[in-house]
Design a protein around this motif. Structure first.
Motif, PDB file in Angstrom:
ATOM      1  N   MET A   1       0.841  -1.186   0.000  1.00 33.26           N
ATOM      2  CA  MET A   1       0.000   0.000   0.000  1.00 33.26           C
ATOM      3  C   MET A   1       0.884   1.247   0.000  1.00 33.26           C
ATOM      4  O   MET A   1       1.859   1.322   0.738  1.00 33.26           O
ATOM      5  N   GLU A   2       0.538   2.226  -0.817  1.00 33.27           N
ATOM      6  CA  GLU A   2       1.273   3.488  -0.851  1.00 33.27           C
ATOM      7  C   GLU A   2       0.738   4.417   0.228  1.00 33.27           C
ATOM      8  O   GLU A   2      -0.442   4.761   0.238  1.00 33.27           O
ATOM      9  N   ILE A   3       1.612   4.813   1.150  1.00 29.31           N
ATOM     10  CA  ILE A   3       1.177   5.632   2.287  1.00 29.31           C
ATOM     11  C   ILE A   3       1.661   7.075   2.193  1.00 29.31           C
ATOM     12  O   ILE A   3       1.231   7.919   2.962  1.00 29.31           O
ATOM     13  N   GLY A   4       2.568   7.329   1.276  1.00 27.21           N
ATOM     14  CA  GLY A   4       3.201   8.641   1.196  1.00 27.21           C
ATOM     15  C   GLY A   4       2.231   9.793   1.056  1.00 27.21           C
ATOM     16  O   GLY A   4       2.346  10.802   1.760  1.00 27.21           O
ATOM     17  N   GLU A   5       1.282   9.668   0.142  1.00 27.91           N
ATOM     18  CA  GLU A   5       0.336  10.762  -0.085  1.00 27.91           C
ATOM     19  C   GLU A   5      -0.528  11.011   1.148  1.00 27.91           C
ATOM     20  O   GLU A   5      -0.806  12.152   1.506  1.00 27.91           O
ATOM     21  N   LYS A   6      -0.925   9.938   1.835  1.00 27.81           N
ATOM     22  CA  LYS A   6      -1.718  10.098   3.061  1.00 27.81           C
ATOM     23  C   LYS A   6      -0.909  10.828   4.136  1.00 27.81           C
ATOM     24  O   LYS A   6      -1.422  11.701   4.824  1.00 27.81           O
ATOM     25  N   LEU A   7       0.360  10.427   4.269  1.00 26.35           N
ATOM     26  CA  LEU A   7       1.214  11.097   5.257  1.00 26.35           C
ATOM     27  C   LEU A   7       1.369  12.576   4.923  1.00 26.35           C
ATOM     28  O   LEU A   7       1.266  13.432   5.804  1.00 26.35           O
ATOM     29  N   ARG A   8       1.604  12.868   3.640  1.00 28.55           N
ATOM     30  CA  ARG A   8       1.767  14.263   3.220  1.00 28.55           C
ATOM     31  C   ARG A   8       0.504  15.065   3.508  1.00 28.55           C
ATOM     32  O   ARG A   8       0.565  16.174   4.051  1.00 28.55           O
ATOM     33  N   ASN A   9      -0.662  14.519   3.160  1.00 26.61           N
ATOM     34  CA  ASN A   9      -1.930  15.223   3.395  1.00 26.61           C
ATOM     35  C   ASN A   9      -2.144  15.503   4.875  1.00 26.61           C
ATOM     36  O   ASN A   9      -2.576  16.598   5.254  1.00 26.61           O
ATOM     37  N   LEU A  10      -1.846  14.527   5.726  1.00 27.04           N
ATOM     38  CA  LEU A  10      -1.989  14.736   7.170  1.00 27.04           C
ATOM     39  C   LEU A  10      -1.028  15.802   7.675  1.00 27.04           C
ATOM     40  O   LEU A  10      -1.391  16.646   8.489  1.00 27.04           O
ATOM     41  N   SER A  33      10.606  13.458   3.170  1.00 25.79           N
ATOM     42  CA  SER A  33      10.335  13.639   1.741  1.00 25.79           C
ATOM     43  C   SER A  33      10.297  12.296   1.021  1.00 25.79           C
ATOM     44  O   SER A  33       9.407  12.053   0.194  1.00 25.79           O
ATOM     45  N   GLN A  34      11.246  11.423   1.325  1.00 22.26           N
ATOM     46  CA  GLN A  34      11.269  10.099   0.693  1.00 22.26           C
ATOM     47  C   GLN A  34      10.022   9.294   1.052  1.00 22.26           C
ATOM     48  O   GLN A  34       9.450   8.618   0.196  1.00 22.26           O
ATOM     49  N   LEU A  35       9.593   9.380   2.315  1.00 23.92           N
ATOM     50  CA  LEU A  35       8.384   8.666   2.742  1.00 23.92           C
ATOM     51  C   LEU A  35       7.157   9.171   1.979  1.00 23.92           C
ATOM     52  O   LEU A  35       6.331   8.381   1.524  1.00 23.92           O
ATOM     53  N   LEU A  39       9.339   6.557  -1.723  1.00 23.46           N
ATOM     54  CA  LEU A  39      10.660   6.094  -2.140  1.00 23.46           C
ATOM     55  C   LEU A  39      11.326   5.282  -1.036  1.00 23.46           C
ATOM     56  O   LEU A  39      12.355   4.650  -1.253  1.00 23.46           O
ATOM     57  N   SER A  40      10.724   5.327   0.161  1.00 23.35           N
ATOM     58  CA  SER A  40      11.261   4.594   1.301  1.00 23.35           C
ATOM     59  C   SER A  40      10.084   4.139   2.152  1.00 23.35           C
ATOM     60  O   SER A  40       9.006   4.740   2.115  1.00 23.35           O
ATOM     61  N   SER A  41      10.304   3.070   2.915  1.00 22.54           N
ATOM     62  CA  SER A  41       9.263   2.562   3.821  1.00 22.54           C
ATOM     63  C   SER A  41       9.778   2.650   5.251  1.00 22.54           C
ATOM     64  O   SER A  41      10.890   2.190   5.536  1.00 22.54           O
ATOM     65  N   PRO A  42       8.991   3.208   6.155  1.00 21.20           N
ATOM     66  CA  PRO A  42       9.450   3.340   7.538  1.00 21.20           C
ATOM     67  C   PRO A  42       9.312   2.025   8.293  1.00 21.20           C
ATOM     68  O   PRO A  42       8.506   1.162   7.938  1.00 21.20           O
ATOM     69  N   SER A  43      10.087   1.896   9.360  1.00  8.93           N
ATOM     70  CA  SER A  43       9.884   0.760  10.267  1.00  8.93           C
ATOM     71  C   SER A  43       8.545   0.981  10.970  1.00  8.93           C
ATOM     72  O   SER A  43       8.000   2.087  10.967  1.00  8.93           O
ATOM     73  N   PHE A  61      -5.729   5.916  10.254  1.00  4.25           N
ATOM     74  CA  PHE A  61      -4.918   6.154   9.071  1.00  4.25           C
ATOM     75  C   PHE A  61      -5.315   5.226   7.926  1.00  4.25           C
ATOM     76  O   PHE A  61      -5.419   5.647   6.783  1.00  4.25           O
ATOM     77  N   PHE A  62      -5.548   3.967   8.253  1.00  2.00           N
ATOM     78  CA  PHE A  62      -5.853   2.992   7.205  1.00  2.00           C
ATOM     79  C   PHE A  62      -7.328   2.924   6.856  1.00  2.00           C
ATOM     80  O   PHE A  62      -7.720   2.261   5.911  1.00  2.00           O
ATOM     81  N   SER A  63      -8.157   3.627   7.605  1.00  2.00           N
ATOM     82  CA  SER A  63      -9.585   3.679   7.301  1.00  2.00           C
ATOM     83  C   SER A  63      -9.825   4.696   6.196  1.00  2.00           C
ATOM     84  O   SER A  63      -9.446   5.848   6.307  1.00  2.00           O
ATOM     85  N   GLU A  64     -10.454   4.273   5.129  1.00  2.00           N
ATOM     86  CA  GLU A  64     -10.761   5.173   4.012  1.00  2.00           C
ATOM     87  C   GLU A  64     -11.710   6.276   4.457  1.00  2.00           C
ATOM     88  O   GLU A  64     -11.620   7.408   4.044  1.00  2.00           O
ATOM     89  N   ARG A  65     -12.631   5.931   5.325  1.00  2.00           N
ATOM     90  CA  ARG A  65     -13.666   6.863   5.755  1.00  2.00           C
ATOM     91  C   ARG A  65     -13.091   8.015   6.576  1.00  2.00           C
ATOM     92  O   ARG A  65     -13.510   9.155   6.439  1.00  2.00           O
ATOM     93  N   THR A  66     -12.119   7.745   7.431  1.00  2.00           N
ATOM     94  CA  THR A  66     -11.591   8.755   8.339  1.00  2.00           C
ATOM     95  C   THR A  66     -10.924   9.909   7.610  1.00  2.00           C
ATOM     96  O   THR A  66     -11.068  11.054   7.994  1.00  2.00           O
ATOM     97  N   LEU A  67     -10.188   9.609   6.560  1.00  2.00           N
ATOM     98  CA  LEU A  67      -9.437  10.655   5.894  1.00  2.00           C
ATOM     99  C   LEU A  67     -10.273  11.442   4.897  1.00  2.00           C
ATOM    100  O   LEU A  67      -9.840  12.446   4.379  1.00  2.00           O
ATOM    101  N   ALA A  68     -11.495  10.985   4.633  1.00  2.00           N
ATOM    102  CA  ALA A  68     -12.357  11.714   3.718  1.00  2.00           C
ATOM    103  C   ALA A  68     -12.865  12.975   4.421  1.00  2.00           C
ATOM    104  O   ALA A  68     -13.272  12.947   5.575  1.00  2.00           O
ATOM    105  N   GLN A  69     -12.831  14.060   3.723  1.00  2.00           N
ATOM    106  CA  GLN A  69     -13.272  15.342   4.282  1.00  2.00           C
ATOM    107  C   GLN A  69     -14.790  15.422   4.226  1.00  2.00           C
ATOM    108  O   GLN A  69     -15.396  15.174   3.198  1.00  2.00           O
ATOM    109  N   LYS A  70     -15.401  15.757   5.332  1.00  2.00           N
ATOM    110  CA  LYS A  70     -16.848  15.941   5.340  1.00  2.00           C
ATOM    111  C   LYS A  70     -17.150  17.318   4.773  1.00  2.00           C
ATOM    112  O   LYS A  70     -16.576  18.311   5.196  1.00  2.00           O
ATOM    113  N   ILE A  71     -18.054  17.375   3.823  1.00  2.00           N
ATOM    114  CA  ILE A  71     -18.376  18.618   3.135  1.00  2.00           C
ATOM    115  C   ILE A  71     -19.768  19.120   3.511  1.00  2.00           C
ATOM    116  O   ILE A  71     -19.956  20.290   3.787  1.00  2.00           O
ATOM    117  N   VAL A  72     -20.748  18.238   3.530  1.00  2.00           N
ATOM    118  CA  VAL A  72     -22.131  18.643   3.779  1.00  2.00           C
ATOM    119  C   VAL A  72     -22.518  18.279   5.206  1.00  2.00           C
ATOM    120  O   VAL A  72     -22.339  17.146   5.642  1.00  2.00           O
TER     121      VAL A  72
END
Length: 180
Positions: A1-10, A33-35, A39-43, A61-72
């Motif tokens: 699983m690619e986690i970099g974008e989630k980490l950056r967004n948080l 930056s690598q994470l 480009l790198s995976s953390p322990s 973090f791994f829940s799709e629902r949690t990171l979704a922004q509530k709009i309405v």
């Protein structure tokens, strides 16, 4: 699983630079930056430490629902408070809005209603008069706005809102540096 974008967004949501996140986790800016670029995976230990600093659990973090922004936000999401003694009703439109950059509320005044007096703060406040008219006492000066008019001010002086209408008044208030 690619986690970099989630980490950056948080990290961005927490208003942290890569360098600041690195300092708080004893990691380098380059490694962060690598994470974020996958480009790198953390322990596991490093990953959990980063999540702790970002204020989120691994489950969240791994829940799709949690990171979704509530709009309405629906009517049932709002919270009401009525102060009979001072003749006003507060309606918080967004749950936990006092933890956000802006806090939007609807304030309804009964006849002769008045809201509490606030001490000076760093808040900027926007008010839109939906019905009736209200007066803002800001320091030694009184400003009055009626239906369809707006007020915008920095709360650098003591201030209070008072119903200026012969009946009810209703206003939308959006304040930064929540103090409502």
């Amino acid at each position: 699983m690619e986690i970099g974008e989630k980490l950056r967004n948080l990290r961005v949501q927490k208003n942290l630079t890569q360098e600041e996140l690195g300092e708080r986790t004893d990691l380098t800016k380059g490694y962060i930056s690598q994470l974020e670029r996958d480009l790198s995976s953390p322990s596991m230990e490093t990953f959990f430490n980063i999540l702790e600093v970002l204020g989120i659990t691994p489950e969240q973090f791994f829940s799709e629902r949690t990171l979704a922004q509530k709009i309405v936000y629906k009517e049932e999401d709002s919270t009401l408070y009525y102060d009979e003694e001072n003749g006003y009703e507060l309606k918080w439109l967004i749950p936990e809005s006092n933890e956000k950059e802006m806090e939007p509320i609807v304030l309804t005044f009964d006849k002769n209603g008045q809201y509490k007096t606030f001490e000076p703060s760093l808040s900027e406040t926007f008010i839109y008069v939906i019905d009736g008219s209200v007066s803002l006492i800001l320091g030694e000066t009184t400003y009055t706005a009626k239906k369809g008019e707006a007020m915008y001010y920095q709360a650098k002086e003591r201030h209070q809102l008072i119903n200026h209408s012969k009946g009810k008044s209703r206003i939308l208030i959006v304040a930064t540096e929540s103090y409502l």
